[in-house]
Design a protein around this motif. Sequence first.
Motif, PDB file in Angstrom:
ATOM      1  N   ASP A 152       1.084  -1.077  -0.057  1.00 35.05           N
ATOM      2  CA  ASP A 152       0.121  -0.004   0.051  1.00 35.05           C
ATOM      3  C   ASP A 152       0.937   1.315   0.067  1.00 35.05           C
ATOM      4  OD1 ASP A 152      -2.242   1.596   0.178  1.00 35.05           O
ATOM      5  OD2 ASP A 152      -2.397   1.409   2.348  1.00 35.05           O
ATOM      6  N   ASP A 153       0.688   2.086  -0.955  1.00 31.76           N
ATOM      7  CA  ASP A 153       1.372   3.433  -1.105  1.00 31.76           C
ATOM      8  C   ASP A 153       2.945   3.486  -0.843  1.00 31.76           C
ATOM      9  OD1 ASP A 153       1.708   6.086  -1.412  1.00 31.76           O
ATOM     10  OD2 ASP A 153       1.077   6.762   0.565  1.00 31.76           O
ATOM     11  N   PRO A 154       3.713   2.785  -1.906  1.00 33.19           N
ATOM     12  CA  PRO A 154       5.051   2.966  -1.794  1.00 33.19           C
ATOM     13  C   PRO A 154       5.717   3.882  -2.283  1.00 33.19           C
ATOM     14  CG  PRO A 154       4.226   1.287  -3.714  1.00 33.19           C
ATOM     15  CD  PRO A 154       3.162   1.863  -2.983  1.00 33.19           C
ATOM     16  N   VAL A 155       6.860   4.174  -1.657  1.00 31.21           N
ATOM     17  CA  VAL A 155       7.600   5.538  -2.063  1.00 31.21           C
ATOM     18  C   VAL A 155       9.069   5.128  -2.148  1.00 31.21           C
ATOM     19  CG1 VAL A 155       8.417   7.845  -1.049  1.00 31.21           C
ATOM     20  CG2 VAL A 155       6.091   6.988  -0.454  1.00 31.21           C
ATOM     21  N   PHE A 156       9.523   5.312  -3.231  1.00 28.65           N
ATOM     22  CA  PHE A 156      11.060   5.031  -3.719  1.00 28.65           C
ATOM     23  C   PHE A 156      11.770   6.161  -3.717  1.00 28.65           C
ATOM     24  CE2 PHE A 156       7.961   2.333  -5.690  1.00 28.65           C
ATOM     25  CZ  PHE A 156       8.575   0.982  -5.457  1.00 28.65           C
ATOM     26  N   ALA A 157      12.924   6.312  -3.151  1.00 28.70           N
ATOM     27  CA  ALA A 157      13.729   7.229  -2.900  1.00 28.70           C
ATOM     28  C   ALA A 157      15.045   7.146  -3.164  1.00 28.70           C
ATOM     29  CB  ALA A 157      13.511   7.873  -1.211  1.00 28.70           C
ATOM     30  N   LEU A 158      16.147   8.048  -3.466  1.00 26.01           N
ATOM     31  CA  LEU A 158      17.307   8.107  -3.682  1.00 26.01           C
ATOM     32  C   LEU A 158      17.968   9.136  -2.871  1.00 26.01           C
ATOM     33  CD1 LEU A 158      20.018   6.713  -5.319  1.00 26.01           C
ATOM     34  CD2 LEU A 158      19.755   8.639  -6.814  1.00 26.01           C
ATOM     35  N   GLU A 159      19.017   8.754  -1.738  1.00 29.79           N
ATOM     36  CA  GLU A 159      19.433   9.734  -0.936  1.00 29.79           C
ATOM     37  C   GLU A 159      20.844   9.745  -1.147  1.00 29.79           C
ATOM     38  OE1 GLU A 159      18.542   7.912   2.869  1.00 29.79           O
ATOM     39  OE2 GLU A 159      16.438   7.944   2.768  1.00 29.79           O
ATOM     40  N   TYR A 160      21.387  11.038  -0.853  1.00 31.22           N
ATOM     41  CA  TYR A 160      22.564  11.406  -0.821  1.00 31.22           C
ATOM     42  C   TYR A 160      23.030  12.053   0.579  1.00 31.22           C
ATOM     43  CZ  TYR A 160      26.973  14.033  -1.836  1.00 31.22           C
ATOM     44  OH  TYR A 160      28.114  14.602  -2.003  1.00 31.22           O
ATOM     45  N   SER A 161      23.987  11.300   1.188  1.00 33.53           N
ATOM     46  CA  SER A 161      24.323  11.818   2.491  1.00 33.53           C
ATOM     47  C   SER A 161      25.195  12.919   2.407  1.00 33.53           C
ATOM     48  CB  SER A 161      24.814  10.528   3.423  1.00 33.53           C
ATOM     49  OG  SER A 161      24.000   9.670   3.499  1.00 33.53           O
ATOM     50  N   MET A 162      25.099  13.907   3.143  1.00 34.84           N
ATOM     51  CA  MET A 162      26.092  15.005   3.372  1.00 34.84           C
ATOM     52  C   MET A 162      27.082  14.988   4.572  1.00 34.84           C
ATOM     53  SD  MET A 162      23.488  18.406   2.361  1.00 34.84           S
ATOM     54  CE  MET A 162      22.396  18.213   0.954  1.00 34.84           C
ATOM     55  N   GLN A 163      28.034  14.461   4.065  1.00 37.52           N
ATOM     56  CA  GLN A 163      29.099  13.814   5.135  1.00 37.52           C
ATOM     57  C   GLN A 163      29.866  14.965   5.833  1.00 37.52           C
ATOM     58  OE1 GLN A 163      32.749  11.728   3.496  1.00 37.52           O
ATOM     59  NE2 GLN A 163      33.004  10.722   5.207  1.00 37.52           N
ATOM     60  N   VAL A 164      30.019  16.135   5.507  1.00 33.95           N
ATOM     61  CA  VAL A 164      30.486  17.225   6.024  1.00 33.95           C
ATOM     62  C   VAL A 164      29.398  17.895   7.266  1.00 33.95           C
ATOM     63  CG1 VAL A 164      32.192  17.818   4.198  1.00 33.95           C
ATOM     64  CG2 VAL A 164      29.881  18.972   4.159  1.00 33.95           C
ATOM     65  N   LEU A 165      28.101  17.588   7.114  1.00 32.90           N
ATOM     66  CA  LEU A 165      27.233  18.371   7.939  1.00 32.90           C
ATOM     67  C   LEU A 165      27.122  17.025   9.147  1.00 32.90           C
ATOM     68  CD1 LEU A 165      24.693  19.789   5.922  1.00 32.90           C
ATOM     69  CD2 LEU A 165      26.600  20.855   6.835  1.00 32.90           C
ATOM     70  N   GLY A 166      27.628  16.044   8.994  1.00 36.16           N
ATOM     71  CA  GLY A 166      27.409  14.890  10.275  1.00 36.16           C
ATOM     72  C   GLY A 166      26.229  14.147  10.001  1.00 36.16           C
ATOM     73  N   SER A 167      24.831  14.765   9.872  1.00 37.31           N
ATOM     74  CA  SER A 167      23.915  13.708   9.689  1.00 37.31           C
ATOM     75  C   SER A 167      22.812  14.706   8.889  1.00 37.31           C
ATOM     76  CB  SER A 167      23.266  13.565  11.005  1.00 37.31           C
ATOM     77  OG  SER A 167      22.266  12.390  10.661  1.00 37.31           O
ATOM     78  N   ALA A 168      23.065  14.744   7.547  1.00 33.11           N
ATOM     79  CA  ALA A 168      22.094  15.526   6.580  1.00 33.11           C
ATOM     80  C   ALA A 168      21.944  14.739   5.368  1.00 33.11           C
ATOM     81  CB  ALA A 168      22.488  17.128   6.427  1.00 33.11           C
ATOM     82  N   LYS A 169      21.087  14.916   4.781  1.00 32.79           N
ATOM     83  CA  LYS A 169      20.928  14.183   3.513  1.00 32.79           C
ATOM     84  C   LYS A 169      19.859  15.055   2.344  1.00 32.79           C
ATOM     85  CE  LYS A 169      19.257  10.894   5.775  1.00 32.79           C
ATOM     86  NZ  LYS A 169      18.671   9.468   6.060  1.00 32.79           N
ATOM     87  N   ALA A 170      20.113  14.860   1.168  1.00 33.22           N
ATOM     88  CA  ALA A 170      19.353  15.302   0.146  1.00 33.22           C
ATOM     89  C   ALA A 170      18.504  14.019  -0.530  1.00 33.22           C
ATOM     90  CB  ALA A 170      20.151  15.896  -0.956  1.00 33.22           C
ATOM     91  N   VAL A 171      17.148  14.008  -0.612  1.00 41.30           N
ATOM     92  CA  VAL A 171      16.407  12.943  -0.805  1.00 41.30           C
ATOM     93  C   VAL A 171      15.561  13.431  -1.904  1.00 41.30           C
ATOM     94  CG1 VAL A 171      14.563  11.395  -0.043  1.00 41.30           C
ATOM     95  CG2 VAL A 171      16.256  12.225   1.764  1.00 41.30           C
ATOM     96  N   ALA A 172      15.616  12.657  -2.996  1.00 46.17           N
ATOM     97  CA  ALA A 172      14.578  12.590  -4.284  1.00 46.17           C
ATOM     98  C   ALA A 172      13.636  11.525  -4.123  1.00 46.17           C
ATOM     99  CB  ALA A 172      15.351  12.716  -5.382  1.00 46.17           C
ATOM    100  N   TRP A 173      12.445  11.747  -4.107  1.00 50.63           N
ATOM    101  CA  TRP A 173      11.573  10.584  -3.880  1.00 50.63           C
ATOM    102  C   TRP A 173      10.381  10.743  -4.907  1.00 50.63           C
ATOM    103  CZ3 TRP A 173       6.651  11.770  -2.699  1.00 50.63           C
ATOM    104  CH2 TRP A 173       6.405  13.012  -2.037  1.00 50.63           C
ATOM    105  N   TYR A 174       9.599   9.172  -4.912  1.00 51.38           N
ATOM    106  CA  TYR A 174       8.674   9.400  -5.824  1.00 51.38           C
ATOM    107  C   TYR A 174       7.374   8.285  -5.521  1.00 51.38           C
ATOM    108  CZ  TYR A 174       5.710   8.274 -10.007  1.00 51.38           C
ATOM    109  OH  TYR A 174       4.780   7.995 -10.843  1.00 51.38           O
ATOM    110  N   SER A 175       6.332   9.035  -5.435  1.00 51.45           N
ATOM    111  CA  SER A 175       5.197   7.953  -4.975  1.00 51.45           C
ATOM    112  C   SER A 175       4.350   7.702  -6.167  1.00 51.45           C
ATOM    113  CB  SER A 175       4.290   8.817  -3.978  1.00 51.45           C
ATOM    114  OG  SER A 175       3.073   8.139  -3.500  1.00 51.45           O
ATOM    115  N   PRO A 176       4.427   6.325  -6.686  1.00 53.01           N
ATOM    116  CA  PRO A 176       3.526   6.011  -7.671  1.00 53.01           C
ATOM    117  C   PRO A 176       2.043   6.238  -7.487  1.00 53.01           C
ATOM    118  CG  PRO A 176       5.306   4.293  -7.279  1.00 53.01           C
ATOM    119  CD  PRO A 176       5.184   5.220  -6.203  1.00 53.01           C
ATOM    120  N   LYS A 177       1.449   5.878  -6.305  1.00 54.44           N
ATOM    121  CA  LYS A 177       0.173   6.102  -6.172  1.00 54.44           C
ATOM    122  C   LYS A 177      -0.230   7.486  -6.187  1.00 54.44           C
ATOM    123  CE  LYS A 177      -3.443   5.151  -2.407  1.00 54.44           C
ATOM    124  NZ  LYS A 177      -3.706   4.612  -1.408  1.00 54.44           N
TER     125      LYS A 177
END
Length: 368
Positions: free
Chosen positions: A330-355
């Motif tokens: 039910d309602d899957p979401v696919f994502a590609l994440e890019y971790s920003m190592q210099v910030l310790g814990s931050a990420k850029a996320v591109a996601w898509y919801s087919p539903k």
Amino acid sequence: MSSVTGSGEKPNSVSSWLQTIGRHLQNHSLYALGFSSELMLTPDDTLLLSLDSYTFGDNKKPRKKAILHHKFPNHNLTVEAVSPGLFVDNSGNYWDVPLSLAIDMASLASDSGASYHLCMHHNTGSPTQFQGDDHQTIHGPPATLLPGFSIKSAFSFKQNFDFWRSKAPKLKLVQPYDLFLSNPHISASGIIGAALTASVGDCSVRSQDNCQESNGFSFQASGVKSAFLADLFASVSFTAQHGNYQRLFLDLTRFHARLDFPSGSRFVAGATQVAQNLLNSQRPCLEDIQTICPNASLSLQQQIAGPFLFRVDSGVTVDLENQDWPVRVDDPVFALEYSMQVLGSAKAVAWYSPKHREFMIELRFFET
């Protein structure tokens, strides 16, 4: 893209496709102009003011919002006023509420222990479906958006359990791509609590119908549009992670599963009925078994290379009436994440919801 494919036009070349898309991009409803300002009144008080101007043909609907944050030693207070407010329901439909006021008091978030949440909410005017939403619904707006005044409170207790946590040393002089994803472990957590709602106005009528479905405790005053609802809820989650997320390839595999029991009274009633049928050597009813099935959600993260992760989140629904395929995604979401190592814990996320046919790119900080 859905408006292009649904327009009935059949471009014969790449250039005609670009021309078609270009004409649709000229639609004013795709754009908005916004102004916002954040004022620090005191070290503990912050005021956020925003104004968004949307254009739908000749109809201009500016959205005004004011949010006041106040920090107490162990609590957070939020006062919010929105006109008109934009909300989304569980089906992905957007709704406009002419005026929405809310006062929210919550204890500070913690990994374990007791917490509570208190909210007073007032809506004026009838909600209407968002003009930019192409999905028309046969159901009315959610009960929480109808005119009226409501007080909601929730009390919960959370407990974490560590089954295993790696004590192996990490690679020296190599910073993990994400500090929050650098500890292999197997853990679980459980939450149990109670939610109470007192409402006056049109929102109380629909709330009574929802309560009848959940078998929660309810009380209705005669001659007045008012209701009091109460119920229990619980949640159980399991997390397993392999890898420290330091190496270039396949150094992180993370799995997370959560089971939600939104109505404790409904679960107890269904479990009691199933137990009685078994004791009487009777076959349990599928409806009773369906009642005790929790809402499940799954999440899987896998490192591809370096700071790039592939992630999929999805709900799992059990429909025992469908004998051919009783379990469905039910309602899957696919994502590609890019971790920003210099910030310790931050990420850029591109996601898509087919539903919902939605795509978004966003930045997330300190997400676990």
